[in-house]
Design a protein around this motif. Structure first.
Motif, PDB file in Angstrom:
ATOM      1  N   ILE A 244      24.829  24.186 -26.789  1.00 44.23           N
ATOM      2  CA  ILE A 244      23.365  24.128 -26.840  1.00 44.23           C
ATOM      3  C   ILE A 244      22.888  22.957 -25.986  1.00 44.23           C
ATOM      4  O   ILE A 244      23.482  21.879 -25.981  1.00 44.23           O
ATOM      5  N   VAL A 245      21.801  23.201 -25.261  1.00 41.20           N
ATOM      6  CA  VAL A 245      21.342  22.231 -24.260  1.00 41.20           C
ATOM      7  C   VAL A 245      20.962  20.903 -24.905  1.00 41.20           C
ATOM      8  O   VAL A 245      21.120  19.831 -24.303  1.00 41.20           O
ATOM      9  N   SER A 246      20.492  20.944 -26.144  1.00 39.98           N
ATOM     10  CA  SER A 246      20.039  19.708 -26.796  1.00 39.98           C
ATOM     11  C   SER A 246      21.182  18.750 -27.092  1.00 39.98           C
ATOM     12  O   SER A 246      20.945  17.599 -27.427  1.00 39.98           O
ATOM     13  N   GLN A 247      22.419  19.207 -26.978  1.00 37.69           N
ATOM     14  CA  GLN A 247      23.563  18.330 -27.256  1.00 37.69           C
ATOM     15  C   GLN A 247      24.298  17.905 -25.992  1.00 37.69           C
ATOM     16  O   GLN A 247      25.427  17.411 -26.057  1.00 37.69           O
ATOM     17  N   MET A 248      23.690  18.078 -24.813  1.00 40.52           N
ATOM     18  CA  MET A 248      24.288  17.522 -23.598  1.00 40.52           C
ATOM     19  C   MET A 248      24.372  16.006 -23.727  1.00 40.52           C
ATOM     20  O   MET A 248      23.488  15.373 -24.315  1.00 40.52           O
ATOM     21  N   GLU A 249      25.434  15.425 -23.166  1.00 41.04           N
ATOM     22  CA  GLU A 249      25.583  13.961 -23.246  1.00 41.04           C
ATOM     23  C   GLU A 249      24.428  13.252 -22.567  1.00 41.04           C
ATOM     24  O   GLU A 249      23.921  12.246 -23.041  1.00 41.04           O
ATOM     25  N   ASP A 250      24.046  13.767 -21.394  1.00 40.84           N
ATOM     26  CA  ASP A 250      22.994  13.142 -20.579  1.00 40.84           C
ATOM     27  C   ASP A 250      22.372  14.288 -19.799  1.00 40.84           C
ATOM     28  O   ASP A 250      23.035  14.910 -18.971  1.00 40.84           O
ATOM     29  N   VAL A 251      21.101  14.589 -20.087  1.00 36.97           N
ATOM     30  CA  VAL A 251      20.516  15.789 -19.482  1.00 36.97           C
ATOM     31  C   VAL A 251      20.176  15.624 -18.001  1.00 36.97           C
ATOM     32  O   VAL A 251      19.732  16.569 -17.372  1.00 36.97           O
ATOM     33  N   THR A 252      20.387  14.425 -17.447  1.00 37.29           N
ATOM     34  CA  THR A 252      20.097  14.261 -16.019  1.00 37.29           C
ATOM     35  C   THR A 252      21.289  14.600 -15.138  1.00 37.29           C
ATOM     36  O   THR A 252      21.220  14.483 -13.920  1.00 37.29           O
ATOM     37  N   THR A 253      22.394  15.021 -15.752  1.00 35.78           N
ATOM     38  CA  THR A 253      23.596  15.364 -15.004  1.00 35.78           C
ATOM     39  C   THR A 253      24.408  16.356 -15.820  1.00 35.78           C
ATOM     40  O   THR A 253      24.401  16.311 -17.048  1.00 35.78           O
ATOM     41  N   SER A 254      25.077  17.281 -15.138  1.00 32.72           N
ATOM     42  CA  SER A 254      25.923  18.244 -15.841  1.00 32.72           C
ATOM     43  C   SER A 254      27.368  17.771 -15.824  1.00 32.72           C
ATOM     44  O   SER A 254      28.006  17.710 -14.775  1.00 32.72           O
ATOM     45  N   LYS A 255      27.867  17.453 -17.008  1.00 30.74           N
ATOM     46  CA  LYS A 255      29.267  17.035 -17.126  1.00 30.74           C
ATOM     47  C   LYS A 255      30.199  18.161 -16.671  1.00 30.74           C
ATOM     48  O   LYS A 255      31.217  17.928 -16.023  1.00 30.74           O
ATOM     49  N   ALA A 256      29.815  19.402 -17.019  1.00 29.51           N
ATOM     50  CA  ALA A 256      30.656  20.542 -16.637  1.00 29.51           C
ATOM     51  C   ALA A 256      30.701  20.707 -15.115  1.00 29.51           C
ATOM     52  O   ALA A 256      31.759  20.992 -14.539  1.00 29.51           O
ATOM     53  N   PHE A 257      29.558  20.523 -14.454  1.00 33.50           N
ATOM     54  CA  PHE A 257      29.542  20.561 -12.972  1.00 33.50           C
ATOM     55  C   PHE A 257      30.493  19.509 -12.407  1.00 33.50           C
ATOM     56  O   PHE A 257      31.258  19.765 -11.488  1.00 33.50           O
ATOM     57  N   ARG A 258      30.382  18.298 -12.957  1.00 35.65           N
ATOM     58  CA  ARG A 258      31.190  17.193 -12.409  1.00 35.65           C
ATOM     59  C   ARG A 258      32.670  17.477 -12.575  1.00 35.65           C
ATOM     60  O   ARG A 258      33.462  17.309 -11.649  1.00 35.65           O
ATOM     61  N   LEU A 259      33.059  17.929 -13.766  1.00 34.70           N
ATOM     62  CA  LEU A 259      34.482  18.136 -14.037  1.00 34.70           C
ATOM     63  C   LEU A 259      35.049  19.312 -13.261  1.00 34.70           C
ATOM     64  O   LEU A 259      36.134  19.239 -12.691  1.00 34.70           O
ATOM     65  N   SER A 260      34.322  20.427 -13.224  1.00 36.32           N
ATOM     66  CA  SER A 260      34.878  21.612 -12.555  1.00 36.32           C
ATOM     67  C   SER A 260      34.947  21.403 -11.050  1.00 36.32           C
ATOM     68  O   SER A 260      35.920  21.803 -10.406  1.00 36.32           O
ATOM     69  N   SER A 261      33.934  20.757 -10.481  1.00 34.08           N
ATOM     70  CA  SER A 261      33.950  20.554  -9.028  1.00 34.08           C
ATOM     71  C   SER A 261      35.012  19.541  -8.626  1.00 34.08           C
ATOM     72  O   SER A 261      35.688  19.699  -7.604  1.00 34.08           O
ATOM     73  N   ARG A 262      35.184  18.514  -9.446  1.00 31.74           N
ATOM     74  CA  ARG A 262      36.217  17.515  -9.142  1.00 31.74           C
ATOM     75  C   ARG A 262      37.599  18.186  -9.090  1.00 31.74           C
ATOM     76  O   ARG A 262      38.402  17.929  -8.201  1.00 31.74           O
ATOM     77  N   GLU A 263      37.838  19.061 -10.059  1.00 34.97           N
ATOM     78  CA  GLU A 263      39.123  19.766 -10.112  1.00 34.97           C
ATOM     79  C   GLU A 263      39.318  20.648  -8.879  1.00 34.97           C
ATOM     80  O   GLU A 263      40.389  20.676  -8.270  1.00 34.97           O
ATOM     81  N   ALA A 264      38.268  21.363  -8.494  1.00 37.71           N
ATOM     82  CA  ALA A 264      38.375  22.264  -7.345  1.00 37.71           C
ATOM     83  C   ALA A 264      38.596  21.488  -6.053  1.00 37.71           C
ATOM     84  O   ALA A 264      39.431  21.869  -5.214  1.00 37.71           O
TER      85      ALA A 264
END
Ligand SMILES: [Zn+2]
Lengths: 382, 139
Positions: A244-264
Motif C-alpha cells: 500500500i502506497v501509504s507505507q512507502m519508506e519515503d514517498v519522494t523515491t521508489s525503493k523498488a525502482f532503486r533496487l531493481s535497476s541497481r541489480e539490472a
C-alpha cells in the motif's frame, strides 16, 4: 560479463495485438492469444515449440490451454504492470539453468471494454481493505498520485514541469500512428484538462485501453537461428516495497525502482551513461521523473528540469518513452509489456519513431502503486 | 447510493479497531527497537521481535502528502472533491486517512500542518480521520 545470467538469453519474438486501443470485439484471453500468435509468427515458431509459459492477470495455465500449449515450466508472477519484465528475468534464469528452452510471455487486457476481463475486488479484511479503502480510494488515480505533493515540496518540482512530462511524450506519440492520442499539446492544454485528483489533470494520467503483447525468449546460443535481429538480455532486476502506497519508506523515491535497476545495471556491467534509449512505465506524469532519479540518470530533484529542458523528447540526448507511453500510446492496465515491446522495436530498428544508433535500451516497470518493480537492460549487440 | 467502505478486522488487527471504536488511536511499539510501527502485526517488522505492545498514540500528526479526489469512490459522492491523505503520527508511523473539519482545498491543506485524530462511524466500526489541530491544545 560476470558469471550471472547476463547475456545468456535473447528476445527473438515480440509482437502486439493487431490493434491497441478500443477493442470491444475481443476478449481478454483472446488478446493474450492474438499477441502470442503474432509473436510466434514473428519468430517462425508454432505452439508446439513452446515449453514455458508466463502470464499475469489471466493464469498461464488458461493461456497455455487456450493456445494448445502444454508447458513444462510456468510462471504466474502477477505483481502488476511490471510482471512481464519479471517474467523475462525468471525466464532467463530458467533457460540458463536448463529448466526451459522456449518461453512465451503473454499480456492481454480488456482494460477499457472489460470483455472477459477478470476483476479482483479487494477483501475488506486485506491490508488494503482495512487501511486504505475506507478513505475513498478509487483505483490508481487516487493512490499512485499521493506521493507527488510531498516530492514537490521537498524538491521544488513545479506544476508546469509535471505537466510538461505529458507534453514531451505527446511529441513522440505524434510520430506513432498506433498511438491513441497524437495531437500536439501544451502545458496550458494539460492545465485546461479536468482535475482528476489534485494536482493531477486528465492529461497527466494514463489512457485506459484494450490490447496485448507477447515475447519469446530463448538462449543466446539459439538466437541467431531466428528471422529477426536478436535482442539480448544483458541484465535484469526485480524488487518490491509495500503493498500500500501509504507505507512507502519515503514517498519522494521508489525503493523498488532503486533496487531493481541497481541489480539490472550490475548484472549488465553498465551504468546509466551507457544507455541509448529509456522506457519508464508512465501510469502518471510523475513516474518518469521518479524513474530518471531512482535509476541514476539524474540527481535527486533534477528530473523535472531535465524533462522540461527537452532532454527526453525527440532530438534530446536521452530518448524516453518513444512510443508515447502510457500517457499517449496505450495503457491496458498492466502497461509493462508495451514498454518492453517499444524497447525491442528500437533495438531492432523498426520503431515508428526510430532513434538513430540505439544499441542499449533500459526498461523500467512498476507494479501496483510503487509496490514492485522490474528492470531490463536489453541490447542488439551480444 | 452505496455507503462508504467498512474495514473488517482480522484477529491481528482487532485491537486497533477496538481502539478506534473506543475513541483511541491504539498502535504497536517494539520494545527492543523502542519504536512504534503500523499497520498492526504481532511482531516488529524492523527487527522481527515479538516483544511488542499496544499503546495509545497521542493522536497528533502532521500532513505528509495527499491528493484531492474529484471522482468519488463508493459512498463518497457527497464528499467530493475530498482529500485522500497520508499523515505522519507524532510517534513516527504513517497512515492513510481523510481530513475533516476543513474544506479540502490546496490552500487549506498545507503540507506539514499539525493535525489531531478524531473518529468517523462506519456501521458498527469507527475509522481514524484527522482534523486541523487547535493552536496550543491537544483536544
Ligand atoms: Zn523491533
Amino acid at each position: 560479463m560476470t558469471a550471472k545470467q547476463a547475456n545468456q538469453v535473447a528476445i527473438v519474438g515480440a509482437a502486439e495485438t493487431n490493434e491497441v486501443g478500443k477493442l470491444p470485439g475481443v476478449s481478454a484471453i483472446q488478446l493474450h492469444a492474438e499477441a502470442a500468435r503474432n509473436t510466434l509468427a514473428d519468430c517462425g515458431l508454432t505452439p508446439a515449440d513452446v515449453d514455458g509459459v508466463a502470464a499475469a492477470g489471466i493464469s498461464p495455465i488458461e493461456v497455455a490451454h487456450y493456445l494448445g500449449v502444454t508447458p513444462i515450466w510456468i510462471d504466474n508472477t502477477a505483481i502488476g504492470g511490471c510482471s512481464f519484465l519479471v517474467h523475462v528475468r525468471h525466464a532467463a534464469a530458467a533457460i540458463a539453468s536448463g529448466k526451459a528452452r522456449t518461453v512465451l510471455i503473454t499480456h492481454g487486457q480488456s482494460g477499457r471494454s472489460r470483455v472477459g476481463q477478470p476483476s479482483m475486488p479487494a477483501s475488506p479484511q486485506s491490508i488494503q481493505g482495512q487501511f486504505e479503502a475506507p478513505y475513498g480510494v478509487l483505483g490508481p488515480p487516487t493512490a499512485f498520485t499521493i506521493p507527488v505533493l510531498r516530492y514537490m515540496k521537498e524538491y521544488g518540482l513545479t506544476h508546469e514541469q509535471l505537466a510538461y512530462v505529458a507534453v514531451a511524450q505527446r511529441k513522440w506519440a505524434q510520430r506513432n500512428p498506433r498511438a491513441m492520442m497524437r495531437d500536439p499539446i501544451t502545458v496550458d492544454d494539460v492545465f485546461a484538462s479536468r482535475v482528476i485528483a489534485y494536482p493531477f489533470h486528465l492529461l497527466e494520467c494514463c489512457l485506459v485501453t484494450d490490447g496485448g503483447g507477447a515475447l519469446v525468449v530463448v538462449s543466446a546460443e539459439r538466437a541467431r537461428d531466428f528471422p529477426k535481429r536478436p535482442v539480448y538480455v544483458l541484465g535484469t532486476g526485480e524488487a518490491c516495497e509495500s503493498p500500500i502506497v501509504s507505507q512507502m519508506e519515503d514517498v519522494t523515491t521508489s525503493k523498488a525502482f532503486r533496487l531493481s535497476s541497481r541489480e539490472a545495471f550490475a548484472e549488465a556491467g553498465i551504468g546509466p551513461a551507457d544507455v541509448d534509449h529509456l522506457m519508464v512505465y508512465d501510469a502518471f506524469a510523475h513516474l518518469p521523473l521518479y524513474g530518471l532519479e531512482d535509476l541514476g540518470f539524474v540527481g535527486r530533484g533534477e528530473a523535472g528540469a531535465f524533462v522540461a529542458e527537452g532532454n527526453t523528447e525527440p532530438g534530446g540526448r536521452l530518448p524516453m518513452n518513444t512510443s508515447g507511453g502510457g500517457l499517449s500510446y496505450t495503457h491496458t492496465g498492466m502497461y509493462g509489456m508495451f514498454a518492453i515491446q517499444e524497447s525491442v522495436r528500437q533495438l531492432r530498428g523498426e520503431a515508428a519513431a526510430q532513434v538513430e544508433g540505439v544499441e542499449v535500451g533500459f526498461v523500467q516497470g512498476v507494479g501496483g502503486m510503487f509496490m514492485a518493480a522490474g528492470s531490463l537492460v536489453l541490447s542488439n549487440a551480444s | 447510493m452505496s455507503s462508504k467502505p467498512v474495514p473488517k478486522p482480522t484477529p491481528e488487527t482487532q485491537p486497533f479497531w477496538d481502539g478506534c471504536s473506543a475513541g483511541e488511536l491504539r498502535i504497536q511499539r517494539c520494545k527492543p527497537c523502542d519504536a512504534a510501527y503500523f499497520y498492526p502485526r504481532p511482531f516488529c517488522p524492523r527487527c522481527g521481535s515479538d516483544e511488542v505492545e499496544w499503546f495509545r498514540a497521542s493522536g497528533r500528526a502532521r500532513l505528509y502528502s495527499y491528493v484531492i479526489n474529484h471522482r468519488p469512490g463508493p459512498g463518497f459522492d457527497e464528499d467530493a472533491p475530498y482529500a485522500i491523505a497520508v499523515v505522519e503520527l507524532e510517534e513516527g508511523p504513517r497512515m492513510m486517512t481523510n481530513i475533516v473539519g476543513v474544506e479540502n482545498t490546496p490552500e487549506n491543506l498545507v503540507l506539514d500542518m499539525p493535525l489531531q485524530v478524531t473518529f468517523e462511524r462506519r456501521d458498527e466500526m469507527a475509522v481514524p480521520v484527522f482534523q486541523p489541530a487547535v493552536e496550543g491544545g491537544t483536544r
